[in-house]
Design an enzyme around this catalytic site. Structure first.
Site, mmCIF file in Angstrom:
data_model
loop_
_atom_site.group_PDB
_atom_site.id
_atom_site.type_symbol
_atom_site.label_atom_id
_atom_site.label_comp_id
_atom_site.label_asym_id
_atom_site.label_seq_id
_atom_site.Cartn_x
_atom_site.Cartn_y
_atom_site.Cartn_z
ATOM 1 C CG ASN A 55 107.879 14.168 80.331
ATOM 2 O OD1 ASN A 55 108.170 16.076 79.901
ATOM 3 N ND2 ASN A 55 107.588 14.722 81.566
ATOM 4 C CB CYS A 109 103.616 18.008 80.925
ATOM 5 S SG CYS A 109 102.141 16.895 81.490
ATOM 6 C CD GLU A 118 107.002 17.633 82.834
ATOM 7 O OE1 GLU A 118 106.605 18.186 81.897
ATOM 8 O OE2 GLU A 118 106.666 16.965 83.767
#
Ligand code: UDP
Length: 587
Positions: A282, A284, A286
């Protein structure tokens, strides 16, 4: 499902000043004129009751929806746990898209590419962020069969995704966030690495290079590695691995972009390999996901799990409380999957099969402050491992309990858990550590597993709002040491740190460290400790002073690999004029 009535004795939530602004701007419901008509209490009840109502579907459920709604309400309004932003915004509103994270495939044809642009727009509109791998696209200047022309390559298409994103605000609140990944063995890799060299270029994208084990071994041995044409799977050239790594480091030193992700390592932990490879995360970083998969996240505020020792000393973590929160949160996140309406049938199908959830933590720096453990210490790094092992073990045990009530995730039998006869679990993954950019503002806690950026500072939030913020645990410690004064707070707000304030007690200066006071290696060690017991990945930025050298970044990238991280992002202070998303600032 019929709406649950709000109990008359429901207590009002206590909302901090920053949260009031953020909740009213982004989360509370508004009429067509933009006037807020939902109170914060109604917001939290809307979310709690609609997620608890899903319980009624399960005959063997051990809890009653009304009681559960109250538990969820208390859980959220004590800020012990908060679900990701789309859940807070959309649950119980009829919009129903509740997940923050999506990954979409980008196939090597004009139809597939523009389908992905359209699908990303639909996801952004609903409040989610999207990740894509551009690795399947044929290289620039390779032949296009149907026309005899030449292909324009992944980068030119990436710009189209970036432009489309620019125009779509997520539910009218924030612009969509994207992750773009290219495998290091793609022929256009050098161009991709340099894609963000100009400030502002591709500013709706985080970029990461997908590094393979073969590539890392070639860096170590200073060898060449093969470039492979994705459309024909043939080797069409080679590059020196160390030179490529060097350029990567140079660009990250200049602007923080691109980051790196270790693709083989991510796939080693893919719980459902029969469904294909994981190509992207995704926005960011994580949450690695399969194409068309989505995941909803939620974060526990560890700052609330501090237990003061009976003698006023010997403080500890309140493990029983943490266990209680984890179990309730896992039930919450599993119900979110059922309450969610996804923008595409392919996504509904994938989520339905694997039922991934991502429970993580925030307020880690706050907990360390309370325990008087410096972030940059082996004690903190060891404690991180202990805490996350506990969270993961309890999350898995909660998922097991849900599987007994509701059945395992449908792809369980073909998953690595099914193969090894572990489980059964209700969810293919249970843990993820998110950045918690906005959740931490609502919860009034430190974000994710990051150290504090500053002990006291002025925050610019959206347009013209300015918020002054001091860490409450720091203020309390100053008061306890009889050192608190308005003048001192003003001084600290200017620099953020007390590192050089010799007149303050040594103990305070040792414990109350900020991101910039910490040697980069501690950032990385902390990330690795949390990663060890996280099913998905850990959002973390290794903050570096402006004076950091390229050699230091090389070292961090290399150590991230050695320490078992799934990827890493660095940011050298002052290297970028505008920062990419997830800082809690508006558009
Ligand atoms: N995200 C997004 N747009 C944003 C910020 C976040 O789409 O402006 C998505 C993205 O997938 C990110 C995830 O939400 O990785 C979690 O981010 P964060 O924890 O900061 O979100 P919060 O729930 O605190 O808003």
């Amino acid at each position: 499902m019929s709406k649950m009535k709000m109990p008359t004795n429901l207590p009002d939530p206590i909302i901090n000043e920053n949260a009031k602004i953020v909740l009213a701007r982004r989360y509370q419901k508004k009429d067509t004129e933009g006037t807020v008509y939902e109170t914060a209490k109604e917001l939290f009840w809307r979310v709690a009751s609609s997620i608890a109502a899903e319980e009624a579907k399960y005959d063997r459920s051990t809890v009653k929806p009304a009681a559960l709604a109250r538990d969820f309400y208390d859980l959220m309004t004590s800020y012990s746990f908060l679900p990701n932003s789309p859940t807070l915004m959309n649950a119980g509103t009829g919009l129903g898209q509740l997940a923050a994270c999506f990954v979409l495939p980008v196939g090597d044809s004009i139809e597939d590419i523009f389908d992905a642009v359209k699908h990303a727009a639909m996801i952004h509109k609903s409040g989610g962020g999207t990740g894509f791998s551009f690795s399947r696209l044929r290289a620039k200047d390779s032949v296009v069969g149907s026309t005899g022309g030449v292909a324009s390559g992944p980068l030119s298409f990436l710009r189209i995704f970036n432009c489309a994103t620019e125009q779509i605000k997520q539910g009218g609140t924030r612009r969509g966030a994207n992750m773009g990944i290219l495998r290091v063995d793609h022929p256009d890799i050098l161009e991709f690495i340099k894609a963000k060299e100009r400030d502002g270029e591709l500013n709706n994208f985080n970029l990461s290079i997908g590094l393979t084990e073969a590539f890392m071994r070639a860096v170590e041995k200073n060898e060449d590695y093969d470039l492979v044409a994705p459309n024909s799977a043939t080797v069409i050239g080679s590059l020196n691995a160390r030179e490529v790594f060097n350029i990567l480091v140079q660009k990250a030193w200049e602007s923080g972009d691109p980051g790196i992700v270790f693709l083989d390592r991510i796939n080693r932990d893919n719980p459902t390999p029969t469904q294909g490879d994981i190509e992207s995360t995704n926005p960011c970083g994580e949450q690695p996901l399969l194409p068309y998969e989505a995941c909803n996240l939620g974060s526990i505020n560890l700052g609330n799990c501090y237990a003061r020792g009976h003698n006023g000393k010997d403080s500890e973590i309140d493990w029983d409380e943490l266990r209680r929160i984890v179990h309730l949160s896992v039930r919450f996140l599993d119900n979110v999957i059922d309450a969610s309406v996804y923008p595409l049938p392919q996504i509904t199908e994938m989520v339905g099969k694997n039922r991934k959830i991502g429970l993580g933590v925030m307020g880690w720096a706050d907990l360390l402050y309370q325990l008087r453990v410096p972030y940059n210490s082996q004690t903190a790094v060891d404690l991180a491992e202990r805490v996350m092992k506990f969270v993961r073990d309890e999350a898995r045990s909660a998922s097991k309990q849900l599987a007994a009530e509701r059945g395992p995730f449908p792809a369980y039998a073909e998953s690595v858990f099914g193969e090894a006869n572990l489980g059964p679990y209700r969810n293919a993954t249970t843990t993820t550590i998110a950045p918690t950019g906005t959740l931490s503002i609502i919860g009034g806690c430190s974000s994710g597993v990051e150290p504090l950026f500053a002990l006291s500072f002025v925050r610019n939030v959206m347009d013209n709002d300015k918020l002054v913020e001091s860490n409450p645990f720091f203020e309390a410690a100053l008061k306890e040491a009889d050192a608190h004064s308005p003048k001192l707070m003003e001084e600290i707000a200017k620099v953020g740190t007390i590192r050089k304030m010799d007149h303050l007690p040594e103990e305070l200066r040792r414990v109350f460290v900020t991101a910039m006071d910490i040697e980069p290696i501690w950032h990385l060690k902390m990330q690795a400790s949390f990663q060890k017991y996280t099913d998905n990945a850990v959002s973390k930025t290794v903050n570096l002073p402006n004076s950091a050298t390229k050699e230091e970044i090389w070292d961090i990238y290399w150590k991230a690999y050695e320490y078992g991280c799934k990827g890493v992002t660095v940011y050298r202070d002052g290297s970028k004029t505008s920062q990419v998303l997830c800082t809690g600032d508006g558009d």
